[in-house]
Enzyme design. Structure first.
Site, short mmCIF file in Angstrom:
data_model
loop_
_atom_site.label_atom_id
_atom_site.label_comp_id
_atom_site.label_asym_id
_atom_site.label_seq_id
_atom_site.Cartn_x
_atom_site.Cartn_y
_atom_site.Cartn_z
CD GLU A 135 47.04 52.19 49.31
OE1 GLU A 135 46.02 52.22 50.01
OE2 GLU A 135 47.07 51.72 48.15
CB CYS A 169 48.04 49.96 44.28
SG CYS A 169 47.08 49.25 45.62
CG HIS A 304 47.80 46.41 41.44
ND1 HIS A 304 48.55 46.33 42.59
CD2 HIS A 304 46.51 46.63 41.84
CE1 HIS A 304 47.77 46.52 43.64
NE2 HIS A 304 46.52 46.70 43.21
#
Length: 512
Positions: A135, A169, A304
């Site tokens: 990103e 993400c 994550h």
């Protein structure tokens, strides 16, 4: 014409070739075997797709790169003038890695790809797909993947599929799924796929800055892997929300609604876990296993990791899901002892309920310590890497256990990207722990992770703040040469040498 593996001669050729596989991994003979089998479209319908799938597709090798400098979170607390423990106890963070002005997303990815190829002793022409999840956008048109193609130049290999994938993400996970699907498809030509995840997580001065970090992970994908992605059990949740986004193209900094982002993370976890359980229980029922799937069926669970405390709460969240789904949970003893008061709660009403959060965080503490805490080594000491975050957790897990301890285990993995996109999937670890086996080599290749973290340079908060200011001021400058010394970079690191008057970026590599 379709290029497929037939059920007979070609499948046997490939299988035998894979069984002879040695390290370094060189699949050129697989490509030749695959290309011997050409079928007209009329013969495709006579093939069984399940029979033509390569066996045990997943992660063969993994490499991690993180910056060579860091700031201590306890020192950052003092520098920022916040109460002691806000970053260390409240967020669960110890240190935060950060990039100098000489590093950008392209240099991070160049470094990690080169290292994976060199350490695995791969040939550049053995790679048929390379996909990047990121990103960190420095060009609205030109993909990071195209920059990485300069590494392939001397080999003459330009036949490399894949491109960049972007959604906060989650891009790395989308890239992994795409690469596994490519290997299992009629498009596969027998070569490896490579997945690259990389990001620089930086925030403006304020409460969010301590949740930054930076790094990159590269993964080699192919058949006969020591980490096999389990088929047919991915749980995915997608929706439209503005919890974290980057609308200002002139800035590296995101717009963040912290409270909403945490709520979205938990909601996505609930949804993904529910779908995953339904799918795996359906698979079990087909083979005569009639039991509910629970967190206990994961030997390890990785997430994550925006910050480590959120992950600890997430394990409790999964236990809450199991508790509410159980028809008759035992609240007098065992895992759910003392939780009867929460029997009637609804998941959607608990996102801000501190009593529920504390109760299940406490009840799941042993599970967290056994299944998840070892995976937070890199996250706690380097910070949030965005797309590589969960895969850094995977590397941390593999770095701290032996092949024998990991063999046969199921690793659950929850990937989240704001905006939002999320998936929960699982990997099965190979049973083969023999010296020189793919699993043994994978674990051994990551055994230096702790040593590499210890070798970084500690930077005082004042210097860290100055470097962040330099990055902010030089973002998208033209006719620009980055300030500062390159001597602190790890040997073999690629770095940004210059940006010319047309925004073209030139890179060089530090000697090994």
């Amino acid at each position: 014409m379709f290029r497929l593996f037939s059920q007979t001669r070609c499948c046997l050729q490939v299988k035998r070739a894979l069984q002879r596989q040695e390290w370094p991994l060189r699949p050129a003979h697989l490509t030749a075997a695959a290309q011997q089998a050409s079928f007209s479209t009329t013969s495709v319908e006579h093939l069984s797709w399940s029979d033509s799938w390569p066996k045990d597709v997943g992660i063969l090798a993994l490499e991690v790169y993180f910056p060579s400098q860091y700031v201590e979170q306890v020192e950052l607390e003092k520098y920022d003038g916040v109460e002691a423990g806000k970053y260390t106890l409240g967020l669960g963070q110890k240190q935060m890695g950060f990039c100098s002005a000489h590093e950008d997303i392209n240099s991070l990815c160049l470094t990690v790809v080169q290292r994976l190829v060199e350490r695995s002793r791969l040939s550049w022409d053995s790679i048929g797909r390379l996909e990047v999840g990121t990103e960190t956008i420095i060009d609205k048109s030109k993909a990071v993947k195209t920059v990485l193609m300069q590494l392939f130049q001397d080999s003459g290999n330009t036949d490399v599929e894949g491109i960049d994938t972007t959604n906060a993400c989650y891009g790395g996970t989308a890239s992994l799924f795409n690469s596994v699907d490519w290997v299992e498809s009629s498009s596969w030509d027998g070569r490896y796929a490579m997945v690259v995840c990389g990001d620089i997580a930086v925030y403006a001065t304020g409460n969010a800055r301590p949740t930054g970090g930076a790094g990159a992970v590269a993964m080699l994908v192919g058949p006969e892997a020591p980490l096999v992605l389990e088929r047919g059990v991915r749980g995915t949740h997608m929706e439209h929300v503005y919890d974290f986004y980057k609308p200002d193209m002139a800035s590296e900094y995101p717009m963040v609604d912290g409270k909403l982002s945490i709520q979205c993370y938990f909601r996505a976890l609930d949804q993904c876990y529910s779908v995953y359980r339904k799918k795996i229980q359906s698979q079990w029922q087909k083979v005569g296993v009639d039991k509910p799937f629970t967190l206990e069926d994961f030997q390890f669970m990785i997430f994550h990791t925006p910050f480590c405390k959120l992950v600890q709460k997430s394990v409790g969240r999964m236990m809450l899901n199991d508790f509410l789904a159980a028809p008759n949970p035992d609240t007098q003893s065992g895992l759910y002892k003392g939780l009867q008061a929460f029997r009637g709660v609804k998941l959607e009403d608990t996102y801000s309920d501190k009593d529920v959060e504390k109760a299940f965080q406490k009840a799941s503490l042993e599970m967290f310590s056994q299944k998840t805490k070892p995976s937070l080594l890199l996250s706690s000491r380097n910070g949030n890497m965005y797309t590589p975050s969960m895969y850094g957790c995977l590397a941390s897990l593999l770095a701290q256990y032996s092949a024998q301890q990991l063999a046969g285990s199921r690793i659950g993995a929850f990937s989240y990207g704001s905006g939002l996109a999320a998936s929960l999937f699982s990997m099965r670890v190979s049973q083969d722990t023999a010296p020189g086996s793919p699993l043994d080599k994978l674990v051994s290749s990551l055994s230096d992770l702790q040593t590499r973290l210890d070798a970084r340079k500690r930077v005082p908060p004042e210097e860290f703040a100055e470097i962040m200011k330099q990055r902010e001021e030089s973002h998208h400058l033209v006719n620009h040469t980055p300030q500062g010394s390159k001597d602190d970079l790890f040997p073999g690191t690629w770095y940004l040498e210059r940006v010319d008057d047309k925004h073209r970026r030139q890179y060089a590599r530090r000697p090994l």
